[in-house]
Each structure stands twice: as C-alpha cells, then as structure tokens.
Design a protein around this motif. Structure first.
Motif, mmCIF file in Angstrom:
data_model
loop_
_atom_site.group_PDB
_atom_site.id
_atom_site.type_symbol
_atom_site.label_atom_id
_atom_site.label_comp_id
_atom_site.label_asym_id
_atom_site.label_seq_id
_atom_site.Cartn_x
_atom_site.Cartn_y
_atom_site.Cartn_z
ATOM 1 N N ALA A 287 61.518 -24.514 10.546
ATOM 2 C CA ALA A 287 62.069 -23.164 10.451
ATOM 3 C C ALA A 287 61.025 -22.137 10.893
ATOM 4 C CB ALA A 287 62.519 -22.881 9.023
ATOM 5 N N HIS A 288 61.486 -20.936 11.170
ATOM 6 C CA HIS A 288 60.598 -19.867 11.622
ATOM 7 C C HIS A 288 59.646 -19.464 10.497
ATOM 8 C CE1 HIS A 288 59.349 -15.881 13.129
ATOM 9 N NE2 HIS A 288 59.643 -16.371 14.327
ATOM 10 N N ALA A 289 58.461 -18.995 10.868
ATOM 11 C CA ALA A 289 57.440 -18.613 9.890
ATOM 12 C C ALA A 289 57.939 -17.533 8.931
ATOM 13 C CB ALA A 289 56.177 -18.137 10.615
ATOM 14 N N ASP A 290 58.760 -16.599 9.420
ATOM 15 C CA ASP A 290 59.294 -15.559 8.536
ATOM 16 C C ASP A 290 60.138 -16.171 7.428
ATOM 17 O OD1 ASP A 290 58.069 -13.778 10.183
ATOM 18 O OD2 ASP A 290 59.911 -12.962 11.075
ATOM 19 N N VAL A 291 60.923 -17.182 7.778
ATOM 20 C CA VAL A 291 61.766 -17.850 6.787
ATOM 21 C C VAL A 291 60.900 -18.619 5.798
ATOM 22 C CG1 VAL A 291 63.624 -19.524 6.445
ATOM 23 C CG2 VAL A 291 63.646 -18.027 8.453
ATOM 24 N N ILE A 292 59.877 -19.295 6.278
ATOM 25 C CA ILE A 292 58.971 -20.042 5.407
ATOM 26 C C ILE A 292 58.303 -19.102 4.406
ATOM 27 C CG2 ILE A 292 56.868 -21.418 5.334
ATOM 28 C CD1 ILE A 292 59.185 -22.994 6.464
ATOM 29 N N HIS A 293 57.814 -17.981 4.889
ATOM 30 C CA HIS A 293 57.134 -17.012 4.017
ATOM 31 C C HIS A 293 58.082 -16.499 2.935
ATOM 32 C CE1 HIS A 293 54.614 -13.695 2.706
ATOM 33 N NE2 HIS A 293 55.617 -12.857 2.968
ATOM 34 N N ARG A 294 59.267 -16.081 3.340
ATOM 35 C CA ARG A 294 60.228 -15.545 2.368
ATOM 36 C C ARG A 294 60.686 -16.628 1.397
ATOM 37 N NH1 ARG A 294 61.815 -12.298 -1.076
ATOM 38 N NH2 ARG A 294 63.997 -11.654 -1.170
ATOM 39 N N ALA A 295 60.920 -17.825 1.882
ATOM 40 C CA ALA A 295 61.394 -18.906 1.022
ATOM 41 C C ALA A 295 60.334 -19.309 0.002
ATOM 42 C CB ALA A 295 61.799 -20.109 1.862
ATOM 43 N N ALA A 296 59.065 -19.243 0.383
ATOM 44 C CA ALA A 296 57.995 -19.572 -0.560
ATOM 45 C C ALA A 296 57.948 -18.552 -1.698
ATOM 46 C CB ALA A 296 56.650 -19.622 0.166
ATOM 47 N N GLN A 297 58.143 -17.287 -1.364
ATOM 48 C CA GLN A 297 58.203 -16.259 -2.405
ATOM 49 C C GLN A 297 59.384 -16.502 -3.340
ATOM 50 O OE1 GLN A 297 58.416 -12.737 0.122
ATOM 51 N NE2 GLN A 297 56.268 -12.224 -0.376
ATOM 52 N N LEU A 298 60.521 -16.883 -2.773
ATOM 53 C CA LEU A 298 61.711 -17.131 -3.585
ATOM 54 C C LEU A 298 61.518 -18.336 -4.505
ATOM 55 C CD1 LEU A 298 64.513 -16.546 -0.925
ATOM 56 C CD2 LEU A 298 64.004 -15.107 -2.910
ATOM 57 N N LEU A 299 60.814 -19.362 -4.025
ATOM 58 C CA LEU A 299 60.587 -20.531 -4.871
ATOM 59 C C LEU A 299 59.703 -20.168 -6.060
ATOM 60 C CD1 LEU A 299 60.961 -23.499 -5.472
ATOM 61 C CD2 LEU A 299 59.085 -24.012 -3.902
ATOM 62 N N HIS A 375 66.706 -15.597 11.669
ATOM 63 C CA HIS A 375 66.116 -16.922 11.874
ATOM 64 C C HIS A 375 66.720 -17.982 10.955
ATOM 65 C CE1 HIS A 375 63.166 -15.316 14.622
ATOM 66 N NE2 HIS A 375 62.742 -14.448 13.729
ATOM 67 N N VAL A 376 67.564 -17.564 10.000
ATOM 68 C CA VAL A 376 68.241 -18.547 9.140
ATOM 69 C C VAL A 376 69.505 -18.982 9.878
ATOM 70 C CG1 VAL A 376 69.208 -19.042 6.857
ATOM 71 C CG2 VAL A 376 67.286 -17.476 7.076
ATOM 72 N N LEU A 377 69.339 -19.855 10.828
ATOM 73 C CA LEU A 377 70.416 -20.330 11.686
ATOM 74 C C LEU A 377 71.196 -21.439 10.986
ATOM 75 C CD1 LEU A 377 68.278 -20.549 14.944
ATOM 76 C CD2 LEU A 377 69.814 -18.681 14.265
ATOM 77 N N PRO A 378 72.406 -21.775 11.472
ATOM 78 C CA PRO A 378 73.161 -22.884 10.872
ATOM 79 C C PRO A 378 72.358 -24.173 10.792
ATOM 80 C CG PRO A 378 74.579 -21.651 12.353
ATOM 81 C CD PRO A 378 73.199 -21.071 12.494
ATOM 82 N N ALA A 379 71.560 -24.463 11.820
ATOM 83 C CA ALA A 379 70.765 -25.691 11.799
ATOM 84 C C ALA A 379 69.727 -25.659 10.682
ATOM 85 C CB ALA A 379 70.074 -25.895 13.150
ATOM 86 N N VAL A 380 69.184 -24.477 10.384
ATOM 87 C CA VAL A 380 68.210 -24.349 9.298
ATOM 88 C C VAL A 380 68.895 -24.589 7.963
ATOM 89 C CG1 VAL A 380 66.672 -22.745 8.096
ATOM 90 C CG2 VAL A 380 66.714 -22.799 10.597
ATOM 91 N N ARG A 381 70.070 -23.974 7.763
ATOM 92 C CA ARG A 381 70.810 -24.173 6.515
ATOM 93 C C ARG A 381 71.201 -25.639 6.340
ATOM 94 N NH1 ARG A 381 73.458 -19.221 8.351
ATOM 95 N NH2 ARG A 381 72.849 -17.472 7.003
ATOM 96 N N ASP A 382 71.731 -26.219 7.400
ATOM 97 C CA ASP A 382 72.170 -27.617 7.322
ATOM 98 C C ASP A 382 71.002 -28.553 7.037
ATOM 99 O OD1 ASP A 382 74.720 -26.804 7.830
ATOM 100 O OD2 ASP A 382 74.700 -27.332 9.945
ATOM 101 N N GLY A 383 69.869 -28.282 7.692
ATOM 102 C CA GLY A 383 68.704 -29.123 7.469
ATOM 103 C C GLY A 383 68.220 -29.055 6.034
ATOM 104 N N LEU A 384 68.212 -27.855 5.465
ATOM 105 C CA LEU A 384 67.786 -27.702 4.078
ATOM 106 C C LEU A 384 68.718 -28.462 3.141
ATOM 107 C CD1 LEU A 384 66.175 -26.464 1.774
ATOM 108 C CD2 LEU A 384 67.554 -24.379 2.008
ATOM 109 N N VAL A 385 70.024 -28.289 3.312
ATOM 110 C CA VAL A 385 70.989 -28.974 2.445
ATOM 111 C C VAL A 385 70.853 -30.489 2.591
ATOM 112 C CG1 VAL A 385 73.444 -29.357 1.993
ATOM 113 C CG2 VAL A 385 72.598 -27.042 2.446
ATOM 114 N N ALA A 386 70.703 -30.958 3.830
ATOM 115 C CA ALA A 386 70.585 -32.402 4.055
ATOM 116 C C ALA A 386 69.339 -32.966 3.377
ATOM 117 C CB ALA A 386 70.553 -32.692 5.550
ATOM 118 N N ARG A 387 68.252 -32.203 3.358
ATOM 119 C CA ARG A 387 67.023 -32.705 2.732
ATOM 120 C C ARG A 387 67.132 -32.723 1.217
ATOM 121 N NH1 ARG A 387 64.482 -29.028 7.150
ATOM 122 N NH2 ARG A 387 64.121 -30.555 8.821
#
Length: 666
Positions: A287-299, A375-387
């Motif tokens: 995923a894009h770095a912006d998404v990684i940064h925001r997701a880490a804060q959310l976790l 940057h939260v594209l369908p492939a990013v969402r699907d990949g997260l759910v699949a993992r």
C-alpha cells in the motif's frame, strides 16, 4: 494444476434489519445498489479461462477428453498434486453450452439431492464430482450411485467428470471410464506459469541451478505455481541489473521458515509504535506510504495507546521508522518489506504469539477499509481483508472469521464494510479446508439465525455471486430462505429469481420447494415472481417444455390454488393476466396447458370456486386489451377459458361470452 485463487470483490446494500424466526425487515440504502466492480461469477469465469491457458496437459488428458466427448462421462484417477482436479475443470469448461450450467456435486451436504436423483441433471449441464479427498465410506456410497448418475447424464446430453480418491477401488462396469492422470513435466509447468505471469521467455529458458534444485523433488502443481508467483514478485522488486538467477534465489529464500528471524526482530522492536508499524506493513503490504502512516496511527488508537506529546518536528520520519522494521518505500510510494514474502511471516508471528491482538485487528481493519483516501484502492481493501481472513483460516478459527463478518455488517454499515464482509466470507468459501463448514454456516444464517444490521444483504450477495458460481443448488435454497423472510426490499427475491432463470433444473427445484412449503404469503409472493409462463413454455434445446412435465404441473396447480384461495385478487390478477396473455401468444399444446392448469387450481377452491372462476374470467377479459398478438386470438383464449370453467362446474355455456370491446364498438 489447482486453480489460481484470487481476491473477490462483491458489494451490497444497506439498511436496518429486524430479525428472528419470522420476517427480516430491511431498508436498502440507494448508494449500495450499484457497483463498478465485476460480479464474482464473471471473476470465476475469468479464473477458469486462465486455468485453461496455464494448464500443461497432464498425461492422459487427451484420452480423458476423447472419452468425455464420446460418452459424456470420465473418471479421473491420479496421485495428489498431479493436476487431476484442474484437468477436470478444464475438461468441463470445454463442454460449456448456453443450455446448461456448471455445478459441483456435493452428496451428503444440506438439502443436496442424491446422486441417483434424475432431478440433479439438466440438459447440457457440466457436473464435477470431486471425491479426491473422500474417505472409503463416502467413495463407496458415491460409487453405488454412479451408474444411475451416468445414465441421467447420457440421456440429458450433459457432461460429468469424477475425480476419484487415489488408490480407491472401482467397480468392473465403471473401469472403462477410468483414465489415469499423470504429472506433467515440472519444468514445463513452471515455465508456463512464468510466461502467463509476464516473465520474458529469454529470462527463464536458460538452465538455472535454483530451479533445478527446486524441481528435483516431485512437487504438487500448487507448489510450482506458488514458486512461479514468488519469482514474479521478486522480479517486480528487484534491483537494477538483477536477473532470473537472482529472482529465483530470492524466491527460494522466501520459502524458508522465518519464524526465528521475525521473533528476533520483534524482540528488538520493543516500542508500541514500532510494532504497530511492523504489523501494518504486513497487513497492508504494497500500500501507499500515506495509507501505511495513517493505518499505523489508527492501530495505536484501536489498542488505546496514548498519543505522543512530543513536538511534531521531533518525531521520527516515516523513512527512518520503516528502516527499523526492515521495510522501505518504492518509487511509486508503495511500502514493502526488503525481504520477499516477509509479510506473511510477520503476520503469522503476531497472530500466533499475541492472540489478544486478534479482535483489535478486526476492528482496525473495518476502520481502514472505510478510509477516504485516494490511495485506499479496491485492491488495497481486498488485500487487507484477505490477509485478516487468511490468518483466521490458517489457524482453524472459522468461527472467529464468521463473527467478524457479522460484526462488520452490524448497524448502519458503510458500503466499504459490507464489501469487506462479503470478501471475508468469500475467502472462507474458497478455502478447501473450510468451504464445507462455511456453506453450512451460511445455510443456518439464512434459514434460522437472527440477522442483525445489514448481514442479510451481505448473505444475498454471497449466495448470488459467490456460492452460485459453483454450487447453484445450495445458493438457490439459501436465497429462498432469505427471500421468504425479507420485508422492505426485494433484493433476495430478485437474486433468487435471477438464479432460477439461469437453469431449467433450478426453476424446477424452486417450484418443487415452493409446492412442498407451508404456502404462506411469503412463499406465494415468491411463486408469483417465479411462475413466469415464458420460460415455463420454452423448449429450446430440449424435447419438451417445463410446463409439460407432470411434476412441474403438480407444483404449479398446488401453488396457483394457494394463490387463488389465500391472496386478494389485486395481488395475483396481474400475474394471471400475464399468464393468459402468454397463452394467447404461445402455440398448442402449451397454450392449452396454461389454461388447464389455472382452471384445475381454481377448481380446488371448493366453496369459493365460483368466485375464483369469475375473477379468472374477468382477468382474461382485461388481458385482451393488452395482449401482444391479435385481438381475435385473445378473444379465442377467453372463450376457451370460459368453456373449461363451465366444464369444471358441470355446466354447458347457454349464452355466448360477452363481446370484446372492439366488437362492441363496431
């Protein structure tokens, strides 16, 4: 070779659901009605087309193809990993016709017909009976039914491929249909996969020591396919100047057990922000770095970690933090671990050794998929759910994944969360070790469970677009239960009717199910949508129409009788008019049959018989005005109807029926 798995995207509606053993009440949000994502059945078809292209024909494929074409049946035998199941699917794909559907036979599962039941097969169907993993009891039971199944398949010009358990016995009269499937060349299989994955031919045509060592063992086709995908991923992240040898070496290293390596890294990273970033990169790998940064804060927020009070400019930048967790950012901003396939080892470590973190990851994932970020594209969402789903399934915790899908669908769930719930259930249905359990779960959800929030609509999409792709009979039954309980929407009903329209066999099964039900108002509502006379009288590709079958006629009379006796005239009259208009349009003997069935149903209304006959006659008169054909033909149908009504009452018409409007105006 085993078929390629892929993430699946299915989306669904929104609204409030009140449930229990009775009705489901749903209001569907308009913004979830449409989608720009492909339906799963199209995705499944694309996968099958790709499987056909990537398959290196195993030994015996030509013999199996010839036998299937000549007799309609073939029984494949072979060692596990030889590609026998993939060969079976490709063989059936080659016999796909407009008049039939593909479905996998599942003897012994909920409401499945027995293999010797002729209703299991329709003209032109492609049937897969995969018993490669069956025990002796299941194989013995299926073997006893195979002669009857083969007979029905032959009579209905269908095609059947059976995958038998390796080493299983076969009766002498079935030996003729057995074909031994042998492993194709491992090198040919690897090269075919690499070619399909876009690796240039000149790269992999030369001998390579890593490939030679990898293929020294007789590996299952699935392992070879996975290795080829690792090579592809190594190529995509390789440094300038690296070639095929380096890609293969990286792929070989990725297959090693990295548990100790990851455990040592986690031990060094003692701070919560570091571990959060490590987890996030593993869950959102690529995923894009912006998404990684925001997701880490959310976790960190999800696990209630207090926010830092250090001035912003004194914080470590993302590049430094990523280097601490052995990750970096590519030219396009995508974040990946430096080592290939490191993400799966990190996920497994935290999942296995921090079990208290699991529910927090489910909550966090639901927030991430809802992020409003380009940057939260369908492939990013699907990949997260699949993992996330993959970790539940890897550790045998299907119940946890099921609860998570329900939780994601609770309340006024967003479209993204509903898509995530459907994707999670799709992962389970595609997992060979958990598919049967989840098919049973979905049955009990649809038939018996209280469904909160939007979960009913999630199940509609799972049944219609996922389960129906390979198990249409099971999808039909589950949609039937959802349709008879829903209120405020007709999504389940529409999906049920669409599925029934795809196959004569499925329409027959639905009518039979309705005729055997308690014929409550919800059942009759379904019947009025399912009794369209157009497909019932269609005999394209067959010797007779459905309406000419005795069993179908009994079902139609039973259901029409309940409609005429129990429902107000205003609710059934439009359907009766359509029935009569089509009788005027169709030809004999089906036109006569449509009238006979209506009169037979009305005749059983006992003390209300005269009232119902009068209502049918009035409907016929009204239908004359909107009939697609000539007015004379419509008037003739009305006259024939009144003669049949009179005969049913033991009367002879003493006066001609009233003139039509056109005749009155003359």
């Amino acid at each position: 070779m085993n078929h390629q798995r892929s993430s699946t995207r299915v989306e669904n509606p929104q609204g409030f659901v009140h449930t229990g053993l009775g009705d489901i009440h749903v209001n569907v949000g308009a913004h979830l009605q449409d989608s720009d994502r492909p339906a799963f059945r199209r995705v499944a078809e694309d996968q099958l087309v790709r499987l056909r292209r990537v398959l290196v024909a195993p030994t015996g494929m030509g013999e199996a193809r010839a036998l299937l074409a000549a007799t309609g049946s073939v029984i494949l035998d072979g060692t596990p990993g030889s590609g026998r199941t993939s060969a079976a699917r490709v063989l059936l794909r080659e016999h796909q016709h407009d008049s039939g559907v593909f479905h996998e036979l599942l003897p012994g599962e909920e409401d499945e017909l027995s293999l010797h039941d002729p209703a299991l097969v329709e003209h032109g169907d492609q049937l897969l009976l995969d018993l490669s993993a069956a025990d002796d009891r299941r194989w013995s039971a299926a073997r006893a039914d195979l002669p009857a199944l083969r007979k029905t398949v032959h009579e209905r010009h269908a095609h059947l491929v059976v995958v038998m358990p390796h080493g299983g016995t076969l009766d002498p009269d079935l030996q003729y249909y057995r074909v031994k499937i042998g492993r194709p060349s491992g090198l040919d299989v690897l090269r075919r996969h690499l070619r399909m994955l876009g690796v240039p031919y000149q790269q992999y045509v030369q001998p390579d020591v890593t490939v030679t060592e990898f293929l020294r063992e007789e590996r299952p086709m699935r392992e070879i396919a996975d290795f080829a995908d690792l090579v592809r991923r190594a190529r995509e992240t390789a440094l300038a100047g690296e070639g095929f040898a380096e890609w293969c070496a990286a792929a070989r290293k990725a297959r090693n057990d990295r548990r100790k390596e990851v455990a040592a890294l986690v031990t060094r990273l003692g701070e919560a922000p570091q571990r959060a970033l490590l987890i996030v990169v593993s869950m959102l790998h690529g995923a894009h770095a912006d998404v990684i940064h925001r997701a880490a804060q959310l976790l960190l927020r999800t696990v209630d970690f207090p926010s830092e009070e250090m001035p912003l400019l004194q914080h470590k930048d993302l590049a430094e933090r990523l280097s601490e967790v052995s990750a970096d950012t590519g030219p396009g901003g995508q974040v990946r671990f430096i080592e290939l396939d490191y993400d799966s080892a990190v996920r497994a470590h935290f999942w296995d050794h921090m079990p208290d973190l699991r529910p927090h990851l489910g909550t966090w994932a639901a927030v991430v998929v809802e992020l409003n970020d380009p940057h939260v594209l369908p492939a990013v969402r699907d990949g997260l759910v699949a993992r996330v789903a993959g970790e539940y399934l890897r550790t045998g915790r299907g119940d946890g994944l099921a609860s998570l899908a329900e939780r994601w669908s609770s309340g006024a769930a967003s479209r993204a969360r509903l898509e995530a719930a459907v994707s999670a259930l799709t992962c389970a249905l595609e997992d060979p070790a958990h598919a049967r359990d989840f098919r049973e779960r979905i049955y009990h959800w649809c038939a018996h469970r209280r469904l909160r929030g939007e979960f009913a609509q999630v199940l509609v999409r799972v049944c219609a677009d996922v389960l129906a792709a390979s198990h249409p009979d099971q999808a039909l039954l589950r949609l039937y239960y959802l349709a008879r309980r829903e209120r405020g929407t007709a999504r389940a009903l529409q999906a049920l009717c669409d599925l029934a329209a795809s196959s004569r066999r499925l329409r027959r099964r639905l009518l039979d199910r309705l005729a055997r039900s308690d014929l409550s108002p919800p059942d009759l509502r379904i019947f009025l949508r399912a009794c369209d006379p157009v497909p019932l009288t269609d005999f394209s590709g067959t010797t007779r129409a459905l309406v000419e079958e005795d069993g179908v006629q009994r079902c139609l009379i039973t259901c029409w009788h309940a409609v005429l006796a129990e429902l107000p005239q205003a609710s059934w009259q439009p359907h009766a008019q359509h029935w009569l208009r089509w009788a005027a349009h169709d030809t004999e003997p089906r036109s006569e049959l449509l009238l006979d069935l209506l009169v037979s149903a009305a005749e059983q209304c006992e003390e209300r018989r005269g009232e119902v006959f009068a209502a049918l006659y009035a409907s016929a008169r009204d239908a004359e005005r909107t009939a697609p054909g000539s007015l004379a033909r419509s008037v003739e149908i009305t006259e024939r109807l009144i003669r049949k009504i009179s005969a049913a009452q033991g009367l002879e018409p003493t006066i001609p029926p009233p003139a039509s409007d056109e005749e009155t105006q003359r």
